[in-house]
Write a protein that holds these residues in place. Structure first.
Motif, PDB file in Angstrom:
ATOM      1  N   VAL A 118      60.172  28.922 -55.732  1.00 13.60           N
ATOM      2  CA  VAL A 118      61.598  29.858 -55.342  1.00 13.60           C
ATOM      3  C   VAL A 118      61.165  30.661 -53.977  1.00 13.60           C
ATOM      4  N   GLU A 143      65.402  30.097 -62.283  1.00  9.26           N
ATOM      5  CA  GLU A 143      66.432  31.073 -61.788  1.00  9.26           C
ATOM      6  C   GLU A 143      66.252  32.513 -61.711  1.00  9.26           C
ATOM      7  N   HIS A 144      65.323  33.063 -62.577  1.00  7.53           N
ATOM      8  CA  HIS A 144      65.312  34.435 -62.794  1.00  7.53           C
ATOM      9  C   HIS A 144      63.886  35.052 -62.381  1.00  7.53           C
TER      10      HIS A 144
END
Length: 459
Positions: free
Chosen positions: A78, A303-304
């Motif tokens: 990410v 995603e987190h």
């Protein structure tokens, strides 16, 4: 005195090592305490410098998921601050020292110019089995209860001394931050009995019990388990998970020696702790709630990644669902190998990814726990393969016919319904129905099975 070790509260111990300072580097090599970064033909090879279960790498460069080649599917890539975070975890085997963790494609030249920072995770595991059948000596029978619920535990004894028991003195310790005692019922009352005041008991976390029997009315405690007390309790407000130990500080039994003019002889007997388990187990990492931890859960978690929240002031934050580490193997039996209780720390990071990796490819056991609380769970346990079924509540309904050897511990509770056992010829062994009540018929067929039935049958 024998006492089982309490389950460690933090089973997945973590060591986060920020390693921005290099140990050694040149234009083609950079080292942190966790890994060596080697550049060749524009590609970075990441090699473990220690035995790792997960590695978090930050580097000031744009890296796409397809640029990172690993042997494990458990990776998160990410964007973060001025660069990219690459988090990689392996399952139960982990990464060994000297093993290549990843290869990062690109047009890299000097890794020392990338501002590399790493964090690593190590783990250590230890747990004990949950639930047991009565053992020799005096014991507390394990039991189960819902969060902020109420229940009772049994203090029992088996094979205590070789002589009839004239009396006994027990001091029982418990965690008064988890439960509070509400009442105590003597199941084998004597001529004189002493019980500590309930208020003092809860204040001190000590329950004192003493009892003496009338002459010629002594209590015999042999191979058949004898329930001595039923102790009622409430789980304190706010306790949603606990594995609360009930132990013995003292366990003295007295008998009368006929060869010495009936002189009272006091002896300390073996004592075994029990555990009150509060709450249901959770399959940590099953973010899509399909009862299996697999690659489908990873995008939901990614995603987190690197997000934070305040556990103290905002415990219901949606991020808490993904905050699964550090973690414990909190339950035994079918859950013994599964990390099932999260000790949330407010960070979605490499620790959580390692927990997901530890549970990777594990599925929620069909028989969630040895303890059963209703007729459906009892039937599921009968149809399963557990060696021991323990009631955690009174159950109403006639269960499925038992067609295999399995011990059933009624645990002091009542089964209101008919219980039938029909084990085919050729299947041999011993089967035990431990103490409790069956309000209904009990039918047993097993030509090659020896049955030990300690239950009270009320047709």
């Amino acid at each position: 005195m024998k006492m089982r070790n309490c389950v460690l509260l933090i089973i997945l111990a973590t060591m986060l090592l920020l390693s921005s300072a290099c140990v050694h580097h040149d234009s083609f090599k950079y080292e942190t305490e966790d890994a060596v970064f080697l550049v060749e033909n524009g590609l970075i090879e990441v090699v473990a410098r220690r035995n790792l279960y997960g590695l978090d790498i930050y580097l000031e460069a744009e890296v796409e998921p397809e640029d990172v080649d690993t042997q494990t599917p458990l990776k998160v890539i990410v964007p973060y601050e001025k660069g990219t975070v690459i988090a990689i975890a392996e399952g139960r085997n982990g990464f060994k020292k000297g093993e290549t963790i990843a290869r990062i494609a690109g047009d890299f030249t000097s890794p020392a110019d990338l501002g590399i920072v790493t964090e690593s995770v190590l783990k250590n595991t230890e747990f004990v089995s949950q639930s047991s059948a009565p053992v020799n000596g005096v014991y507390v029978q394990d039991t189960w209860v819902q969060p902020e619920g109420a229940g009772f535990f049994i203090i029992g004894a088996r094979n205590v001394l070789d002589e009839p028991i004239a009396g006994f003195d027990l001091v029982v310790g418990f965690d008064n931050s988890t439960i509070e005692i509400t009442a105590v019922t003597s199941l084998k009352p004597g001529l004189t009995e002493i019980q500590s005041d309930i208020t003092d008991t809860n204040a001190n976390g000590k329950l004192e019990l003493a009892l003496a029997y009338e002459r010629n009315s002594e209590l015999t405690i042999g191979a058949t388990p004898v329930n001595l007390y039923k102790v009622f309790y409430n789980v304190k407000t706010g306790i949603t998970y606990a594995n609360s130990e009930i132990s013995f500080d003292s366990s003295e039994f007295t008998w009368l020696d006929s060869s010495q003019s009936w002189l009272p002889i006091k002896e300390t007997v073996d004592a075994t702790s029990g555990f009150i388990t509060v709450g249901d187990p959770v399959l940590l990492g099953d973010f899509d709630l399909n009862d299996t931890v697999n690659v489908q859960d990873l995008p939901l978690f990614a995603e987190h990644y690197r997000e934070i929240y305040d556990v103290g002031t905002d415990p219901e934050n949606p991020l808490s669902f993904f905050d699964i580490g550090p973690a414990t193997r909190f339950y035994g039996n079918d859950w013994a190998e599964i990390f099932s209780k999260a000790n949330k720390d407010g960070n979605i990071d490499i620790v959580d990814l390692v927990v997901l990796a530890q549970n990777y490819y594990f599925s929620r056991p069909a028989n969630h726990t040895t303890f059963v609380k209703n007729i459906n769970e009892l039937n599921a346990a009968i149809d399963g393969d557990a060696d021991l079924i323990v009631l955690g509540a009174n159950i109403t309904g006639s269960p499925s016919v038992i067609e295999r050897i399995v011990d059933v511990n009624l645990n002091g509770y009542t089964l209101t319904g008919d219980l039938s056992v029909n084990i085919p010829a050729g299947i041999s062994g011993n089967m035990t129905i431990f103490d409790g009540t069956i309000e209904g018929s009990f039918n047993f067929t097993g030509p090659d099975v020896t049955l030990f039935n300690y239950a009270t049958i009320i047709p």
